[in-house]
Design a protein around this motif. Sequence first.
Motif: not given
Length: 103
Positions: A85-103
Motif C-alpha cells: 500500500e505504501q508503494k502504491a501510495g508513493e506511485q500515486w503521489r509521483k503521478g500527481r507531482e507538478v513541476s515548477y513552471v515559470s511564467r
Amino acid sequence: MTRQAIRKSTITGDVLSPVTLTASELGGLRHAHELFGELRGLLCEAIVPALGGASHPINARLYDLLSEVVFHSGNFGYRHWRDAEQKAGEQWRKGREVSYVSR
C-alpha cells in the motif's frame, strides 16, 4: 500455548524459498485482518463482559487463542500488504507531482 510459552519456545525447521503473493492474495489477507478485528471487537464488547470479565478462564483462553492467531499468521501478512500500500501510495503521489513552471 501461552505468550510466555511462545517466547520461550525455539523455532526449528528449514528455510523455505521466497513466496510471491498476488495483489488479490494480499487483499484477502487484509480483508481477513479487518474481519478478525471485528470478531475481536465483538468478543471484547459482548462476550467477555457477559461471561464475567477478563478474569474468567474462558475469556483468558479466548484472549490466548486470538493472540496465537495473530502471532502465527504474521498478523495476517500485515507487513507485506502495508508495504504494498505504501508503494502504491508513493506511485500515486509521483503521478500527481507538478513541476515548477515559470511564467
